[in-house]
Write a protein that holds these residues in place. Structure first.
Motif, PDB file in Angstrom:
ATOM      1  N   ARG A   1       0.831  -1.208   0.000  1.00  0.00           N
ATOM      2  CA  ARG A   1       0.000   0.000   0.000  1.00  0.00           C
ATOM      3  C   ARG A   1       0.862   1.253   0.000  1.00  0.00           C
ATOM      4  O   ARG A   1       0.545   2.229  -0.679  1.00  0.00           O
TER       5      ARG A   1
ATOM      6  N   VAL B   1       2.229   1.794  -3.496  1.00  0.00           N
ATOM      7  CA  VAL B   1       1.197   2.297  -4.405  1.00  0.00           C
ATOM      8  C   VAL B   1       0.914   3.762  -4.108  1.00  0.00           C
ATOM      9  O   VAL B   1       0.772   4.576  -5.021  1.00  0.00           O
ATOM     10  N   ALA B   2       0.856   4.121  -2.828  1.00  0.00           N
ATOM     11  CA  ALA B   2       0.599   5.510  -2.461  1.00  0.00           C
ATOM     12  C   ALA B   2       1.735   6.423  -2.912  1.00  0.00           C
ATOM     13  O   ALA B   2       1.490   7.556  -3.351  1.00  0.00           O
ATOM     14  N   GLN B   3       2.952   5.956  -2.853  1.00  0.00           N
ATOM     15  CA  GLN B   3       4.088   6.765  -3.312  1.00  0.00           C
ATOM     16  C   GLN B   3       4.066   6.963  -4.823  1.00  0.00           C
ATOM     17  O   GLN B   3       4.439   7.999  -5.316  1.00  0.00           O
ATOM     18  N   ARG B   4       3.615   5.968  -5.550  1.00  0.00           N
ATOM     19  CA  ARG B   4       3.559   6.088  -7.010  1.00  0.00           C
ATOM     20  C   ARG B   4       2.457   7.034  -7.456  1.00  0.00           C
ATOM     21  O   ARG B   4       2.545   7.672  -8.493  1.00  0.00           O
ATOM     22  N   ARG B   5       1.389   7.106  -6.665  1.00  0.00           N
ATOM     23  CA  ARG B   5       0.257   7.966  -7.050  1.00  0.00           C
ATOM     24  C   ARG B   5       0.477   9.428  -6.693  1.00  0.00           C
ATOM     25  O   ARG B   5      -0.260  10.282  -7.158  1.00  0.00           O
ATOM     26  N   ARG B   6       1.422   9.715  -5.868  1.00  0.00           N
ATOM     27  CA  ARG B   6       1.682  11.128  -5.502  1.00  0.00           C
ATOM     28  C   ARG B   6       2.195  11.896  -6.711  1.00  0.00           C
ATOM     29  O   ARG B   6       3.064  11.434  -7.427  1.00  0.00           O
ATOM     30  N   PRO B   7       1.654  13.102  -6.888  1.00  0.00           N
ATOM     31  CA  PRO B   7       2.160  13.919  -7.999  1.00  0.00           C
ATOM     32  C   PRO B   7       3.569  14.434  -7.673  1.00  0.00           C
ATOM     33  O   PRO B   7       3.879  14.742  -6.535  1.00  0.00           O
TER      34      PRO B   7
END
Length: 112
Positions: A102, A105-111
């Motif tokens: 998780r 995934v959260a790090q990849r979704r950060r702009p």
């Protein structure tokens, strides 16, 4: 676990219940302390450690054959502790793995 098995033999006279009770926190600590990349290994290592720790508790007569029979008997009669500890390690390792995934995934979704 081998050291705990020796301590159980000295302090409690080879009590399988005491050994099983001591095994459960070791399983939890194993799953908590293992590196993130090795989380899959935690549920595999604990049954091996349980078996190695039973060696001092196996009161086999008759040399190597008697020791093996006593060890197999100990594994059969203490299977509940073995399964419980493996389940504890598996659940903790799975939760840690899911949290790591998780976070990634959260790090990849950060702009950027």
């Amino acid at each position: 676990m081998f050291v705990l098995g020796c301590l159980d033999q000295l302090l409690f006279g080879s009590s399988p219940t005491a050994y099983g009770v001591l095994f459960l926190p070791v399983c939890a600590l194993t799953a908590l302390w293992v590196r993130g990349g090795d989380l899959v290994i935690a549920p595999v290592v604990v049954p091996i450690a349980f078996t190695v720790g039973l060696l001092p508790l196996a009161n086999g007569n008759g040399g190597l054959g008697g020791l093996l029979v006593a060890l197999i008997t100990g594994l059969a009669t203490q299977a509940g502790w073995l399964y419980g500890g493996t389940l504890v390690a598996g659940v903790i390792a799975t939760v840690r793995r899911l949290r790591m995934m998780r976070r990634r995934v959260a790090q990849r979704r950060r702009p950027a």
